[in-house]
Write an enzyme that holds these catalytic residues in place. Structure first.
Site, short mmCIF file in Angstrom:
data_model
loop_
_atom_site.label_atom_id
_atom_site.label_comp_id
_atom_site.label_asym_id
_atom_site.label_seq_id
_atom_site.Cartn_x
_atom_site.Cartn_y
_atom_site.Cartn_z
N GLY A 1 22.25 -24.98 110.56
CA GLY A 1 21.82 -23.60 110.37
C GLY A 1 21.07 -23.41 109.05
O GLY A 1 20.39 -22.42 108.88
N ARG B 1 11.07 -32.55 116.30
CA ARG B 1 11.67 -31.39 116.97
C ARG B 1 10.58 -30.75 117.82
O ARG B 1 9.52 -30.40 117.29
CB ARG B 1 12.17 -30.38 115.93
CG ARG B 1 13.43 -30.80 115.19
CD ARG B 1 13.72 -29.85 114.04
NE ARG B 1 12.60 -29.84 113.10
CZ ARG B 1 12.32 -28.85 112.26
NH1 ARG B 1 13.08 -27.77 112.23
NH2 ARG B 1 11.29 -28.92 111.45
N PRO B 2 10.81 -30.58 119.11
CA PRO B 2 9.74 -30.05 119.97
C PRO B 2 9.19 -28.72 119.47
O PRO B 2 8.00 -28.46 119.58
CB PRO B 2 10.45 -29.88 121.32
CG PRO B 2 11.51 -30.94 121.30
CD PRO B 2 12.00 -30.99 119.88
N ASN C 1 22.38 -25.68 120.15
CA ASN C 1 21.68 -24.89 119.12
C ASN C 1 20.97 -23.67 119.71
O ASN C 1 20.64 -22.74 119.00
CB ASN C 1 20.65 -25.81 118.47
CG ASN C 1 20.51 -25.59 116.98
OD1 ASN C 1 19.43 -25.73 116.44
ND2 ASN C 1 21.56 -25.22 116.29
N ASP D 1 24.34 -16.99 114.27
CA ASP D 1 24.78 -15.69 113.80
C ASP D 1 25.70 -15.00 114.80
O ASP D 1 26.17 -13.91 114.53
CB ASP D 1 23.58 -14.77 113.56
CG ASP D 1 22.60 -15.38 112.57
OD1 ASP D 1 23.05 -16.14 111.69
OD2 ASP D 1 21.40 -15.11 112.67
N ARG E 1 21.51 -30.80 119.80
CA ARG E 1 22.07 -30.25 118.56
C ARG E 1 23.10 -29.20 118.89
O ARG E 1 22.91 -28.39 119.78
CB ARG E 1 20.97 -29.53 117.77
CG ARG E 1 19.81 -30.40 117.45
CD ARG E 1 18.71 -29.53 116.86
NE ARG E 1 17.44 -29.86 117.48
CZ ARG E 1 16.37 -29.11 117.45
NH1 ARG E 1 16.41 -27.93 116.84
NH2 ARG E 1 15.27 -29.49 118.04
N GLU F 1 10.07 -23.23 106.14
CA GLU F 1 9.42 -23.65 107.36
C GLU F 1 9.80 -22.78 108.55
O GLU F 1 8.99 -22.45 109.37
CB GLU F 1 9.79 -25.11 107.63
CG GLU F 1 9.12 -25.71 108.80
CD GLU F 1 10.11 -26.09 109.85
OE1 GLU F 1 9.85 -27.07 110.52
OE2 GLU F 1 11.14 -25.42 110.01
N ASP G 1 18.32 -24.63 107.69
CA ASP G 1 17.06 -25.39 107.73
C ASP G 1 15.97 -24.53 107.12
O ASP G 1 15.57 -23.55 107.74
CB ASP G 1 16.72 -25.85 109.14
CG ASP G 1 16.92 -24.76 110.19
OD1 ASP G 1 17.72 -23.83 109.98
OD2 ASP G 1 16.23 -24.83 111.22
N GLU H 1 16.58 -10.31 108.42
CA GLU H 1 17.51 -11.45 108.48
C GLU H 1 17.91 -11.92 107.10
O GLU H 1 18.99 -12.45 106.91
CB GLU H 1 16.90 -12.61 109.26
CG GLU H 1 15.61 -13.11 108.64
CD GLU H 1 15.23 -14.52 109.08
OE1 GLU H 1 14.06 -14.86 108.98
OE2 GLU H 1 16.12 -15.25 109.51
#
Ligand SMILES: *[C@@H]1O[C@H](CO)[C@@H](O)[C@H](O)[C@H]1NC(C)=O
Ligand SMILES: *[C@@H]1O[C@H](CO)[C@@H](O)[C@H](O)[C@H]1NC(C)=O
Ligand SMILES: *[C@@H]1O[C@H](CO)[C@@H](O)[C@H](O)[C@H]1NC(C)=O
Ligand SMILES: *[C@@H]1O[C@H](CO)[C@@H](O)[C@H](O)[C@H]1NC(C)=O
Length: 527
Positions: free
Chosen positions: A297, A264-265, A190, A154, A199, A507, A299, A492
């Site tokens: 973005g 993904r951690p 990211n 964003d 990423r 998620e 996801d 958001e």
């Protein structure tokens, strides 16, 4: 589900000077935050409601020491460490989330920027004045290396807001931090957490520079950083290109792709559990596709589930198999801007190089992604060799980016908007027309996606397109204003199916709604 308020998130990352500090790990090389037994044990024990919580906790001692103590603990318990012991271990070796973010008031903040005087309606002007005050609360200074969060996608829109609020110095600080990241890592990660390094962000850095330079005329800053901007675009060429055949010709376009397996951690247990539903040989592919989706973005969204064996399940995700309209429009725009920048700096050969790249991409957008019947652009499915004909606001990105050559395309796109019955949604443009439960789908609406459609139409000389753009903008302002009047907060995303409510689902929502202390992430905006 309760939406988090983060409408005008601003993570400024000041003080982040990568490269000058300790030796930096390779992309996600961390044995603590990226992979390894410690991460696996803590995340699979689900000590926290949200997996992001643990990977955002800073270390309280040196990494080797933490790892050594963990090995000792694991040995003592022959790897099956009781939950309570694990909890104590984390408490002893990690600090709480958010302590590295210090409140900070941007130095160039001023009362009464000019745009406020241009708002005629007194209620809207008062509201805008309150939002302008919020910059003072949203600024966060980061004091440790791996601070910051996801959500940089964003940043471009945040910068537009800052420039409207006449805060170019703050914008310059943000730009400087992104440029430093590109110099260190070759791309804009990211997020500035170590686990985001594989990423990228969608490529909007060149556009950010353009907005800053247009506002300030700071050619020196542009000259100093033009090569860094070029190297970011090189990353997309080298690491994210894909060849597409269409109509007997071959084109080079771009896609989102993160060629690394492992969960993904920050969503470790969810990813691991989802992967466990597949045959072992298919798991790494799934995990890489989940990351590619995070890179986009979006996801998650039906956009990346289309064409798979079970499009209603995340296990079907195939982000890298789609050639996205918006990504290629962003790159086309960036190539045009680079050409302008180099002309401005008197470097004609580089200007010509980018002009050619843009021309090639425009041809590919037209030949591969444009659909003459429907009158708009669509994502292209590489495996099934066809376009995804579903509605998404991203289908309009080439209008927004100015990446089309036939002026009639605007009227066709307008007709497509009417045909898709999008104008009947009076609270905002939905992210899609599919109700999947994912958050980048119906009924959620996001501000950047409104902008993609609205400004694309508003730029057109067509009176009809401008009128529709005005109507859509008014719808969106009204939804934001009404929710703000009730809740004293900006969100958001908004649920546009239900009179305009804070949005939910998906998620990612779960990820961000964990118990972060106030102010560590997307401060609650209260007047
Ligand atoms: C540790 O675990 C392994 C495999 O789970 C088992 O074979 C071994 O006997 C255990 N050792 C001790 C000391 O409990
Ligand atoms: C991009 O590709 C290069 C060369 O293949 C590789 O060394 C680098 O790690 C890649 N970058 C990322 C972020 O994956
Ligand atoms: C930027 O510089 C150009 C040429 O020097 C000038 O024409 C223009 O008015 C300046 N713009 C701003 C915003 O200062
Ligand atoms: C133009 O830019 C390229 C790439 O940065 C550089 O190698 C070249 O020397 C520049 N040419 C001029 C005339 O400045």
């Amino acid at each position: 589900m309760q939406g988090r308020t983060w409408g005008l998130r601003l993570l400024l990352l000041l003080g982040l000077r990568l490269g000058s500090q300790e030796a930096l790990p390779p992309p996600c090389g961390s044995q603590i935050y990226c992979h390894g037994e410690l991460l696996r044990q803590v995340q699979m024990a689900k000590l926290y409601q949200d997996d992001k919580q643990f990977v955002d906790m800073p270390l309280s001692s040196a990494p080797d020491q933490v790892l050594r103590h963990f090995r000792e603990l694991a040995q003592t318990h022959n790897l099956s460490i009781p939950r309570q012991e694990l909890q104590m271990f984390v408490q002893e070796h990690f600090r709480a989330v958010g302590q590295e973010l210090q409140p900070w008031t941007p130095e160039d903040w001023r009362d009464s920027p000019q745009f406020l005087q241009k708002i005629l309606d007194p209620r809207l002007r008062a509201w805008a004045g309150q939002l302008h005050q919020l910059w003072k609360k949203l600024g966060k200074k980061v004091s440790v290396l791996w601070a910051s969060q996801r959500g940089w996608r964003d940043s471009y829109w945040v910068m537009e807001g800052l420039l409207l609020s006449e805060m170019p110095e703050t914008v310059k600080g943000m730009l400087q931090n992104f440029l430093d990241l590109v110099q260190t890592y070759g791309h804009v990660p990211n997020g500035a957490r170590v686990y985001y390094l594989q990423r990228s962000q969608p490529p909007l850095l060149t556009l950010m520079m353009d907005r800053y330079v247009a506002h300030t005329n700071d050619t020196t800053f542009l000259r100093d950083h033009i090569e860094t901007l070029a190297s970011e675009l090189d990353f997309w060429t080298k690491n994210r290109s894909i060849s597409v055949s269409s109509g007997g010709k071959s084109y080079i376009l771009n896609h989102y792709e993160v060629p690394y397996g492992g969960p993904r951690p920050e969503s470790y247990s969810k990813d691991a559990e989802l992967a466990a539903t597949l045959l072992e040989g298919n798991r790494d592919t799934l995990l890489a596709e989940l990351k590619a989706s995070a890179e986009s973005g979006w996801d998650f969204s039906s956009r990346w589930l289309v064409g798979g064996p079970n499009p209603s399940s995340l296990s079907s995700i195939r982000t890298s198999k789609l050639v996205p309209v918006d990504l290629n429009a962003f790159l086309c725009q960036a190539e045009g801007l680079m050409s302008n920048f180099y002309s401005r700096l008197g470097n004609d050969s580089e200007a010509a190089k980018y002009r050619n790249l843009r021309a090639e991409r425009m041809a590919a957008l037209k030949d591969v992604l444009w659909d003459e019947d429907k009158g708009v652009w669509f994502d292209y499915d590489l495996e099934n060799e066809k376009k995804n004909l579903e509605f998404y606001p991203s289908n309009f990105a080439p209008l927004w980016a100015g990446c089309f050559s036939d002026p009639d395309d605007v009227d066709k796109a307008l007709k497509y908007l009417e045909d898709s019955r999008i104008l009947t949604y009076q609270y905002g443009i939905p992210t899609s027309l599919q109700k999947t439960g994912q958050q980048w789908d119906f009924p959620n609406a996001w501000a950047p996606l409104q902008d993609l459609v609205i400004r694309g139409l508003a730029k057109s000389p067509s009176a009809k397109a401008q009128e529709v753009a005005f109507q859509l903008a008014q719808n969106w302002i009204r939804t934001n204003f009404d929710v703000y009047s009730k809740k004293s907060a900006m969100y958001e995303k908004y649920d546009i199916s239900n009179g305009g409510q804070p949005g939910g689902g998906g998620e990612y929502e779960v990820q961000v709604s964990g118990p972060h202390p106030p102010g560590s992430f997307g401060a609650v905006l209260s007047p």
